[in-house]
Design a protein around this motif. Structure first.
Motif, mmCIF file in Angstrom:
data_model
loop_
_atom_site.group_PDB
_atom_site.id
_atom_site.type_symbol
_atom_site.label_atom_id
_atom_site.label_comp_id
_atom_site.label_asym_id
_atom_site.label_seq_id
_atom_site.Cartn_x
_atom_site.Cartn_y
_atom_site.Cartn_z
ATOM 1 N N THR A 193 0.816 -1.211 0.000
ATOM 2 C CA THR A 193 0.000 0.000 0.000
ATOM 3 C C THR A 193 0.853 1.267 0.000
ATOM 4 O O THR A 193 0.317 2.364 -0.130
ATOM 5 C CB THR A 193 -0.942 0.036 1.225
ATOM 6 O OG1 THR A 193 -0.163 0.050 2.427
ATOM 7 C CG2 THR A 193 -1.885 -1.156 1.230
ATOM 8 N N ASP A 194 2.166 1.130 0.131
ATOM 9 C CA ASP A 194 3.099 2.260 0.149
ATOM 10 C C ASP A 194 3.720 2.406 -1.240
ATOM 11 O O ASP A 194 4.643 1.676 -1.591
ATOM 12 C CB ASP A 194 4.183 2.016 1.198
ATOM 13 C CG ASP A 194 5.164 3.178 1.315
ATOM 14 O OD1 ASP A 194 5.216 4.022 0.403
ATOM 15 O OD2 ASP A 194 5.895 3.221 2.316
ATOM 16 N N PRO A 195 3.238 3.336 -2.065
ATOM 17 C CA PRO A 195 3.724 3.422 -3.443
ATOM 18 C C PRO A 195 5.193 3.794 -3.540
ATOM 19 O O PRO A 195 5.889 3.360 -4.474
ATOM 20 C CB PRO A 195 2.831 4.495 -4.074
ATOM 21 C CG PRO A 195 2.302 5.292 -2.917
ATOM 22 C CD PRO A 195 2.184 4.328 -1.773
ATOM 23 N N ASP A 196 5.709 4.580 -2.597
ATOM 24 C CA ASP A 196 7.123 4.943 -2.637
ATOM 25 C C ASP A 196 8.010 3.738 -2.359
ATOM 26 O O ASP A 196 9.041 3.535 -3.014
ATOM 27 C CB ASP A 196 7.418 6.052 -1.628
ATOM 28 C CG ASP A 196 6.773 7.374 -2.003
ATOM 29 O OD1 ASP A 196 6.594 7.616 -3.216
ATOM 30 O OD2 ASP A 196 6.426 8.152 -1.093
ATOM 31 N N ALA A 197 7.596 2.923 -1.392
ATOM 32 C CA ALA A 197 8.366 1.716 -1.084
ATOM 33 C C ALA A 197 8.322 0.730 -2.242
ATOM 34 O O ALA A 197 9.324 0.074 -2.565
ATOM 35 C CB ALA A 197 7.833 1.073 0.191
ATOM 36 N N GLU A 215 -9.562 -6.106 -10.732
ATOM 37 C CA GLU A 215 -9.627 -6.540 -12.129
ATOM 38 C C GLU A 215 -9.924 -5.350 -13.056
ATOM 39 O O GLU A 215 -9.347 -5.232 -14.145
ATOM 40 C CB GLU A 215 -10.700 -7.614 -12.307
ATOM 41 C CG GLU A 215 -10.342 -8.967 -11.726
ATOM 42 C CD GLU A 215 -11.397 -10.015 -12.034
ATOM 43 O OE1 GLU A 215 -12.311 -9.732 -12.841
ATOM 44 O OE2 GLU A 215 -11.295 -11.129 -11.486
ATOM 45 N N ALA A 216 -10.827 -4.478 -12.630
ATOM 46 C CA ALA A 216 -11.151 -3.299 -13.438
ATOM 47 C C ALA A 216 -9.930 -2.403 -13.604
ATOM 48 O O ALA A 216 -9.705 -1.821 -14.676
ATOM 49 C CB ALA A 216 -12.304 -2.533 -12.798
ATOM 50 N N LEU A 217 -9.140 -2.278 -12.557
ATOM 51 C CA LEU A 217 -7.927 -1.471 -12.629
ATOM 52 C C LEU A 217 -6.926 -2.080 -13.614
ATOM 53 O O LEU A 217 -6.294 -1.368 -14.398
ATOM 54 C CB LEU A 217 -7.312 -1.355 -11.237
ATOM 55 C CG LEU A 217 -6.300 -0.245 -10.990
ATOM 56 C CD1 LEU A 217 -6.895 1.125 -11.282
ATOM 57 C CD2 LEU A 217 -5.814 -0.307 -9.538
ATOM 58 N N LEU A 218 -6.787 -3.394 -13.592
ATOM 59 C CA LEU A 218 -5.926 -4.060 -14.569
ATOM 60 C C LEU A 218 -6.397 -3.776 -15.991
ATOM 61 O O LEU A 218 -5.589 -3.504 -16.893
ATOM 62 C CB LEU A 218 -5.933 -5.574 -14.336
ATOM 63 C CG LEU A 218 -5.288 -6.149 -13.096
ATOM 64 C CD1 LEU A 218 -5.401 -7.668 -13.115
ATOM 65 C CD2 LEU A 218 -3.835 -5.738 -12.988
ATOM 66 N N ALA A 248 -0.581 0.642 -6.667
ATOM 67 C CA ALA A 248 0.821 0.988 -6.422
ATOM 68 C C ALA A 248 1.744 0.177 -7.329
ATOM 69 O O ALA A 248 2.719 0.709 -7.888
ATOM 70 C CB ALA A 248 1.172 0.749 -4.952
ATOM 71 N N LEU A 249 1.442 -1.083 -7.480
ATOM 72 C CA LEU A 249 2.253 -1.938 -8.349
ATOM 73 C C LEU A 249 2.092 -1.567 -9.820
ATOM 74 O O LEU A 249 3.070 -1.525 -10.575
ATOM 75 C CB LEU A 249 1.882 -3.400 -8.128
ATOM 76 C CG LEU A 249 2.348 -3.991 -6.792
ATOM 77 C CD1 LEU A 249 1.529 -5.228 -6.448
ATOM 78 C CD2 LEU A 249 3.843 -4.330 -6.842
ATOM 79 N N LEU A 250 0.870 -1.284 -10.240
ATOM 80 C CA LEU A 250 0.646 -0.923 -11.643
ATOM 81 C C LEU A 250 1.343 0.383 -12.006
ATOM 82 O O LEU A 250 1.881 0.525 -13.114
ATOM 83 C CB LEU A 250 -0.850 -0.830 -11.926
ATOM 84 C CG LEU A 250 -1.593 -2.167 -12.013
ATOM 85 C CD1 LEU A 250 -3.094 -1.927 -12.093
ATOM 86 C CD2 LEU A 250 -1.122 -2.982 -13.208
#
Length: 266
Positions: free
Chosen positions: A49-53, A142-145, A91-93
């Motif tokens: 959940t931490d996009p910077d990390a 799934e929608a985000l993907l 964050a991963l995407l």
């Protein structure tokens, strides 16, 4: 292929990580907890959940693909479910897009369609019918993907996993079981299939009593080899309640899982 596996210390992660390594892939593990004893390879103790990390991991590693298994595997409040499944995926995407990674495999769930009555063989064309806030989180992820696949040309495979266990234990699981070996085969097929775009498949073994269509997975090269029927004699026919077989989500559709979307202080 160099693959980042999130949730690598979880029940699926601890099967998929060595399974991919045995097939010649270089695996980088990521989890909120430290690397389990006895496991080798690169490891990052990071909360997705931490996009910077998350971005820092991509800065450090030159990755070819992501297998996103991290997430709370049970019901929670709606905000917690969205954080666990959608925020982590976002964050991963973002990191995938920023670093030119083009393949993303996501551990979705059968609970994205869990409220669908169990009648005919269920295809991936059926509308999302989540059975819980957990299922809602999977549908939203799934929608985000799909969005990132359309915007940026990402190849993204959402694997709607059934019952991931060493062996089936209930009548429902004779239909929904995904063996350890077939899980690794599924993930590798999703990683290596040529240009799948955004695709959904059902993650189950080649079960005689299967409720879900295996053809979308086979189109990507996923050929499951195990069958829950081998364990049918050890499953008591009267063990599950009716809810186990009325809808594809099984017990997740029961009143035991009903709760307010938002937790409020008393």
């Amino acid at each position: 292929m160099k693959v980042l596996v999130t949730g690598a210390a979880g029940s699926i992660g601890r099967v998929v990580t060595p399974g991919l390594a045995e097939r010649g892939h270089t695996v980088v593990g990521l989890d909120r907890v430290p690397q389990p004893d006895g496991e080798d390879g690169a490891w990052y103790t990071v909360d997705c959940t931490d996009p910077d990390a998350v971005a820092a991991v991509f800065d450090e590693e030159s990755l070819d693909a992501v297998v996103h298994l991290a997430g709370h595997p049970d019901e929670a409040s709606l905000p917690d479910s969205l954080s666990s499944h959608v925020v982590t995926t976002a964050a991963l995407l973002d990191a995938v897009h920023e670093h030119g990674v083009t393949r993303f495999v996501y551990a979705s769930s059968n609970h994205a369609v869990g409220r669908t009555p169990r009648t005919d063989l269920l295809t991936v064309a059926t509308r999302p019918r989540p059975d819980t806030f957990y299922g809602v989180g999977k549908v939203a992820a799934e929608a985000l993907l799909s969005l990132y696949a359309d915007r940026y040309g990402l190849d993204a495979v959402a694997c709607r996993i059934g019952s991931f266990l060493e062996r089936p234990e209930t009548l429902r699981q004779l239909a929904t079981w995904l063996s350890h070996g077939d899980c690794v085969r599924m993930v590798e097929a999703a990683l290596t299939a040529p240009a799948p775009g955004f695709t959904v498949l059902y993650g189950i073994s080649a079960n005689t009593r299967a409720w879900w269509d295996l053809e979308p997975g086979r189109a990507l090269g996923f050929e499951p080899q195990d069958d829950a029927e081998a364990y049918a004699d050890s499953v008591a026919p009267d063990a599950p309640e009716d809810v186990e077989v009325d809808c594809v989500g099984g017990p997740f559709t029961s009143t035991a899982y009903e709760r307010p979307a938002l937790d409020r202080s008393s």
